[in-house]
Each structure stands twice: as C-alpha cells, then as structure tokens.
Design a protein around this motif. Structure first.
Motif, PDB file in Angstrom:
ATOM      1  N   ARG A 136      48.510 -31.846   6.164  1.00 57.83           N
ATOM      2  CA  ARG A 136      49.405 -31.043   5.147  1.00 57.83           C
ATOM      3  C   ARG A 136      48.954 -31.557   3.736  1.00 57.83           C
ATOM      4  NH1 ARG A 136      54.074 -32.562   8.830  1.00 57.83           N
ATOM      5  NH2 ARG A 136      54.617 -30.777  10.207  1.00 57.83           N
ATOM      6  N   LYS A 137      48.814 -32.777   3.664  1.00 52.28           N
ATOM      7  CA  LYS A 137      48.362 -33.300   2.256  1.00 52.28           C
ATOM      8  C   LYS A 137      47.180 -32.802   1.797  1.00 52.28           C
ATOM      9  CE  LYS A 137      51.002 -37.585   2.527  1.00 52.28           C
ATOM     10  NZ  LYS A 137      51.042 -39.437   2.528  1.00 52.28           N
ATOM     11  N   LYS A 138      46.302 -32.572   2.561  1.00 51.28           N
ATOM     12  CA  LYS A 138      44.914 -31.993   2.509  1.00 51.28           C
ATOM     13  C   LYS A 138      45.140 -30.517   1.777  1.00 51.28           C
ATOM     14  CE  LYS A 138      41.732 -30.790   5.537  1.00 51.28           C
ATOM     15  NZ  LYS A 138      40.767 -30.621   6.399  1.00 51.28           N
ATOM     16  N   GLN A 139      46.063 -29.730   2.493  1.00 50.34           N
ATOM     17  CA  GLN A 139      46.159 -28.483   2.167  1.00 50.34           C
ATOM     18  C   GLN A 139      47.045 -28.144   0.887  1.00 50.34           C
ATOM     19  OE1 GLN A 139      44.262 -25.835   3.439  1.00 50.34           O
ATOM     20  NE2 GLN A 139      43.362 -27.248   5.377  1.00 50.34           N
ATOM     21  N   GLU A 140      48.119 -29.007   0.588  1.00 51.86           N
ATOM     22  CA  GLU A 140      49.047 -28.907  -0.385  1.00 51.86           C
ATOM     23  C   GLU A 140      48.513 -28.111  -1.828  1.00 51.86           C
ATOM     24  OE1 GLU A 140      51.575 -32.411  -0.452  1.00 51.86           O
ATOM     25  OE2 GLU A 140      52.712 -31.619   1.171  1.00 51.86           O
ATOM     26  N   PRO A 141      47.198 -28.880  -2.334  1.00 52.31           N
ATOM     27  CA  PRO A 141      46.960 -28.587  -3.593  1.00 52.31           C
ATOM     28  C   PRO A 141      46.237 -27.173  -3.641  1.00 52.31           C
ATOM     29  CG  PRO A 141      46.241 -30.752  -2.840  1.00 52.31           C
ATOM     30  CD  PRO A 141      46.707 -30.395  -1.758  1.00 52.31           C
ATOM     31  N   ALA A 142      45.608 -26.801  -2.622  1.00 54.72           N
ATOM     32  CA  ALA A 142      45.287 -25.319  -2.622  1.00 54.72           C
ATOM     33  C   ALA A 142      46.375 -24.384  -2.444  1.00 54.72           C
ATOM     34  CB  ALA A 142      44.236 -25.213  -1.580  1.00 54.72           C
ATOM     35  N   VAL A 143      47.201 -24.680  -1.672  1.00 54.11           N
ATOM     36  CA  VAL A 143      48.548 -23.694  -1.454  1.00 54.11           C
ATOM     37  C   VAL A 143      49.297 -23.656  -2.823  1.00 54.11           C
ATOM     38  CG1 VAL A 143      50.705 -23.401  -0.127  1.00 54.11           C
ATOM     39  CG2 VAL A 143      48.534 -24.133   0.841  1.00 54.11           C
ATOM     40  N   MET A 144      49.664 -24.721  -3.397  1.00 52.57           N
ATOM     41  CA  MET A 144      50.288 -24.847  -5.073  1.00 52.57           C
ATOM     42  C   MET A 144      49.559 -24.097  -6.059  1.00 52.57           C
ATOM     43  SD  MET A 144      52.937 -26.173  -3.637  1.00 52.57           S
ATOM     44  CE  MET A 144      53.968 -26.057  -5.337  1.00 52.57           C
ATOM     45  N   ALA A 145      48.128 -24.400  -5.935  1.00 58.89           N
ATOM     46  CA  ALA A 145      47.417 -23.719  -6.931  1.00 58.89           C
ATOM     47  C   ALA A 145      47.440 -22.128  -6.767  1.00 58.89           C
ATOM     48  CB  ALA A 145      45.918 -24.004  -6.886  1.00 58.89           C
ATOM     49  N   GLU A 146      47.586 -21.748  -5.544  1.00 60.15           N
ATOM     50  CA  GLU A 146      47.460 -20.215  -5.062  1.00 60.15           C
ATOM     51  C   GLU A 146      49.015 -19.628  -5.549  1.00 60.15           C
ATOM     52  OE1 GLU A 146      47.553 -17.888  -1.009  1.00 60.15           O
ATOM     53  OE2 GLU A 146      45.805 -19.250  -1.352  1.00 60.15           O
ATOM     54  N   LEU A 147      49.787 -20.352  -4.941  1.00 60.65           N
ATOM     55  CA  LEU A 147      51.483 -20.126  -5.479  1.00 60.65           C
ATOM     56  C   LEU A 147      51.376 -19.904  -6.944  1.00 60.65           C
ATOM     57  CD1 LEU A 147      53.316 -21.707  -2.900  1.00 60.65           C
ATOM     58  CD2 LEU A 147      52.985 -19.491  -3.048  1.00 60.65           C
ATOM     59  N   ASP A 148      50.832 -20.836  -7.795  1.00 59.79           N
ATOM     60  CA  ASP A 148      51.172 -20.877  -9.308  1.00 59.79           C
ATOM     61  C   ASP A 148      50.344 -19.680  -9.733  1.00 59.79           C
ATOM     62  OD1 ASP A 148      51.928 -22.267 -11.602  1.00 59.79           O
ATOM     63  OD2 ASP A 148      49.772 -22.696 -11.913  1.00 59.79           O
ATOM     64  N   GLN A 149      49.161 -19.361  -9.102  1.00 58.92           N
ATOM     65  CA  GLN A 149      48.383 -18.492  -9.923  1.00 58.92           C
ATOM     66  C   GLN A 149      49.140 -16.992  -9.292  1.00 58.92           C
ATOM     67  OE1 GLN A 149      44.560 -17.916  -7.757  1.00 58.92           O
ATOM     68  NE2 GLN A 149      43.752 -16.832  -9.772  1.00 58.92           N
ATOM     69  N   ARG A 150      49.861 -17.087  -8.060  1.00 62.39           N
ATOM     70  CA  ARG A 150      50.632 -15.735  -7.926  1.00 62.39           C
ATOM     71  C   ARG A 150      51.662 -15.428  -8.931  1.00 62.39           C
ATOM     72  NH1 ARG A 150      52.515 -15.471  -1.978  1.00 62.39           N
ATOM     73  NH2 ARG A 150      50.398 -15.910  -1.729  1.00 62.39           N
ATOM     74  N   LEU A 151      52.507 -16.684  -9.178  1.00 56.97           N
ATOM     75  CA  LEU A 151      53.392 -16.689 -10.348  1.00 56.97           C
ATOM     76  C   LEU A 151      52.980 -16.102 -11.598  1.00 56.97           C
ATOM     77  CD1 LEU A 151      56.480 -17.147 -10.535  1.00 56.97           C
ATOM     78  CD2 LEU A 151      55.942 -19.301 -11.140  1.00 56.97           C
ATOM     79  N   ARG A 152      51.858 -16.732 -12.067  1.00 62.59           N
ATOM     80  CA  ARG A 152      51.348 -16.300 -13.228  1.00 62.59           C
ATOM     81  C   ARG A 152      51.110 -14.828 -13.325  1.00 62.59           C
ATOM     82  NH1 ARG A 152      47.294 -21.099 -15.115  1.00 62.59           N
ATOM     83  NH2 ARG A 152      48.817 -22.657 -15.307  1.00 62.59           N
ATOM     84  N   ARG A 153      50.568 -14.141 -12.214  1.00 66.71           N
ATOM     85  CA  ARG A 153      50.201 -12.683 -12.193  1.00 66.71           C
ATOM     86  C   ARG A 153      51.402 -11.910 -12.330  1.00 66.71           C
ATOM     87  NH1 ARG A 153      46.150 -14.047  -8.008  1.00 66.71           N
ATOM     88  NH2 ARG A 153      47.874 -13.249  -6.667  1.00 66.71           N
ATOM     89  N   LEU A 154      52.502 -12.086 -11.803  1.00 60.14           N
ATOM     90  CA  LEU A 154      53.798 -11.798 -11.624  1.00 60.14           C
ATOM     91  C   LEU A 154      54.365 -11.735 -12.997  1.00 60.14           C
ATOM     92  CD1 LEU A 154      55.436 -12.840  -8.156  1.00 60.14           C
ATOM     93  CD2 LEU A 154      54.647 -10.630  -8.654  1.00 60.14           C
ATOM     94  N   ASN A 155      54.272 -12.827 -13.668  1.00 59.19           N
ATOM     95  CA  ASN A 155      54.910 -13.094 -14.976  1.00 59.19           C
ATOM     96  C   ASN A 155      54.405 -12.160 -16.025  1.00 59.19           C
ATOM     97  OD1 ASN A 155      56.904 -14.844 -14.044  1.00 59.19           O
ATOM     98  ND2 ASN A 155      55.814 -16.553 -14.672  1.00 59.19           N
TER      99      ASN A 155
END
Length: 402
Positions: A375-394
């Motif tokens: 989980r710890k290994k995957q968290e950074p990539a997931v959070m970066a992807e979600l952040d990028q998605r939020l920026r696109r939506l905004n």
C-alpha cells in the motif's frame, strides 16, 4: 416467513427464521430436467440456481451444522464464551490485532483461527463478530446512550450524504422481504445517517448501504450493526477507502493488480494482452465487501474471517475467484467474456469452503505487513493521479465559468 420488527425502546430485531437450516428439496421434475429453481436463503434473499447448486448448498448447510456441534462442544469443555474473555488483543500472525478478545494460549488462537475459517454458526455469529472485531470494545468507550443520542440529534438534518442515502435506500437489495420495506429502509437510514455524522470525512459512500444492510440482517440489534460498521471502517479496513476521492480504494486496486501478477502470473499476462482492467470487477468487490457479488451465506463466511484476520482477507478471496476460473479465463478473447465468467462464477459460488480453501491454501501466505508495504508503495502514484485529475476538473470548471 422471514420477519424483522423494530421496538423503540431497545431497537431489537427478531428474526423469524430458525437458526437450524432447512434442507432445500427441489421438485422431481426440476431434478430430472436440471431446471433452474428459486428459493430463499438463510437471510431472506431470493436465490436462483440449478439442482446442482441446491445440492451444494445443502451439503454446505450440513457442514455448518457439524461446525455448530464443534463450537458448542468447545463451550462445554472450555467454558461458555471461552473465546470472549475481555481486555486483551487476539493473536494474528504474531501481530496484536485490536479487539476485546483474549486467547489464553497460542493453542487457543490457532484453534479459533481454524474454526473461524470453517465458519461461525449463524446463531453465534452476532456475538462472536461483535467481540472479535473490536466493536464491543469501541462501544464500551462511549456513554451507553451514544447511539440513541446520535440518531435523535441528526434526525431531520439534510446534507449531501443524507440525500444520497435516501436515493440509495430503495436500490439496496430490492425485493428483500424486510430490507425493502418502509421499516427496513428507516432502520438502514438511521444507521447510515448516524455514521455519516460520526465521521464527516467518510460521510456516506455508495457501497456502504449494502454492507450496512447485511450487518443489520446478522446482528441482533440496530445499534450493534452501527458499531460493526464503525469498527469496520475505522479499524478493519484501510483508511480512506470510502472518503470522497476513494483514495484508499484506488490504492487497494493497485495492490490487487500487483498481487495478481505475483500470485496468478498467467492470468495477469493474459488480461494485460486483452487490456482488461481488473478494477472493472474488483472495485465493487472491495467497496461492497462481496455483498453484491457472492451469495449472502458465502459472503458472511468471508466476513467471518475478515473480522478476525483483517483486510488482507479481501485480497485472498479476490485472487481466489480469478484462480478458480484460470483455465476458462485464459481462453477468453474479449473483455466482455472475462466479465461474464467472473460474474457467473461469483453469483453461483454457493460453496464457501471451496472458495476459502483456494483463497488460503492455493493462493499462499500474504501477511498484513506485506500488504501494508504494498500500500505504501502504491500511495504516491495514486495520490499524484488523483491530484492531476482534480486539477483537470478545476481547469474545465474555470473554462466553463468564463
């Protein structure tokens, strides 16, 4: 007939079915023609299967009866509620797992783990779950009137969560003889709305309605179902699984994909060729804890182990479903075929022993610590992807506002 009723003083439920499970007897015509037959399972759900499915279910119910005799014999020899001694953590893989259960010896721990994997008798399930999961301990830390006070305090309040809950109530196991009634909807609503105010970070997420509904059918009181939901979200499952951006759920899907490559490499390679994203099926499995996918009696056998061994059980079971259909899946050429095989498999998985044997014996060991590292290994990539998605939506929103 399956009934449940609500009393204002204690909010207790009385379940009209008997703890002993009836043998299902298809008609002679059905047996000869191997027709599909409809029947009601132990928790009131309408089930459709062929005669072979019915035979499997009858064999499973006989095993449950035998398991019941083992549990009662242990109570007779070790003392009533030998597994419910308070104030000490149980032992799971050498890791202290928070609960109100104390096991006096490692032998007891091994015995209990084995017993739970073979299934907790339905009549004992409510009290065993309540202690093993840590729900009893969690409830003991607040005033006795906590749940009643909470439901009264939030009555009539309207939020985004309450609106979504009201929308989902009639879609939660439609046709069930108690859940799909005015009383069933009202009870489920109190539990879900109450929890949405207890934890505003989670609020309400679609999927929790199915989980809470099944908890209501198992637990003896509405309040106990509420505390089981609380311990599930706050202690048993990974953090952020049900928050607004579902970050925890996205992490679980990444971890599952990695585990599929390690544990079922042939399947993983074939699905990659088909460009099949396992989250198409596994997201619902993890969010609803298999309650929408597996027959209810099989789901509750999975939950027996989940409440004792923790969230790693979800990965074991999800991998087992793929493993059980490995040869069929390897012959598929289209994404739709993969989905059809997996859906047909889960809907007719009436033998929990077969599923759990594959999950724990054929998939191999996976410790809670190993999964935590994944989980710890995957968290950074997931959070970066979600952040990028939020920026696109905004960005899109800002363009629309111009």
């Amino acid at each position: 007939m399956y009934k449940m009723y609500h009393t204002q003083s204690k909010r207790e439920f009385s379940i009209g079915f008997q703890p002993q499970m009836q043998i299902l007897r298809p008609s002679i015509h059905s047996r000869r023609a191997n027709l599909m037959v409809k029947f009601q399972d132990l928790y009131g759900f309408a089930v459709e299967g062929n005669v072979d499915d019915v035979n499997i279910l009858n064999e499973v119910r006989e095993k449950v009866r035998q398991q019941g005799r083992v549990w009662w014999a242990l109570e007779a020899s070790k003392g009533a509620n030998w597994y419910l001694l308070p104030h000490v953590s149980s032992i799971t893989e050498g890791i202290a797992f928070k609960s109100s259960l104390k096991l006096s010896t490692l032998t007891n721990a091994i015995t209990l783990k084995r017993l739970i994997r073979k299934g907790i008798p339905p009549v004992l399930r409510p009290k065993v779950w309540f202690s093993l999961s840590g729900a009893a301990k969690k409830k003991s830390t607040v005033p006795e009137s906590y749940y009643n006070d909470l439901t009264k305090a939030v009555e009539g309040k309207v939020t985004a969560a309450t609106k979504q809950i009201d929308h989902d109530l009639p879609r939660t196991f439609p046709g069930h003889p108690w859940l799909d009634t005015q009383e069933g909807h009202a009870t489920l609503r109190r539990v879900l709305v109450g929890y949405s105010f207890r934890d505003s970070d989670v609020g309400y997420c679609q999927g929790l309605n199915y989980v809470a509904a099944l908890l209501l059918l198992v637990m003896k009181t509405e309040e106990d179902a509420f505390w089981m939901l609380a311990v599930l979200l706050e202690n048993v499952l990974v953090n952020d699984c049900y928050t607004n951006n579902l970050s925890g759920c996205h992490v679980e899907q990444r971890v599952f994909q990695d585990l599929l490559v390690k544990k079922c490499p042939r399947i993983a390679a074939h699905l990659e060729e088909l460009e099949f994203d396992v989250s198409l099926v596994a997201t619902e499995w993890f969010l609803c804890l298999f309650s929408k996918s597996l027959p209810s009696e099989t789901t509750l056998r999975v939950w027996d182990v989940l409440f004792y061994e923790g969230a790693k059980v979800l990965f074991h079971v999800a991998l087992a479903i793929f493993k059980m259909k490995e040869e069929e899946l390897l012959l598929t050429h289209h994404v739709g075929d993969v989905i059809n095989i997996l859906q047909k498999t889960t809907h007719h998985l009436f033998d929990p022993d077969e599923l759990l044997t594959v999950a724990f014996d054929k998939i191999g060991s996976m410790t809670t610590n190993t999964i935590s590292k994944e989980r710890k290994k995957q968290e950074p990539a997931v959070m970066a992807e979600l952040d990028q998605r939020l920026r696109r939506l905004n960005s899109v929103k800002m363009d629309d506002d111009k």
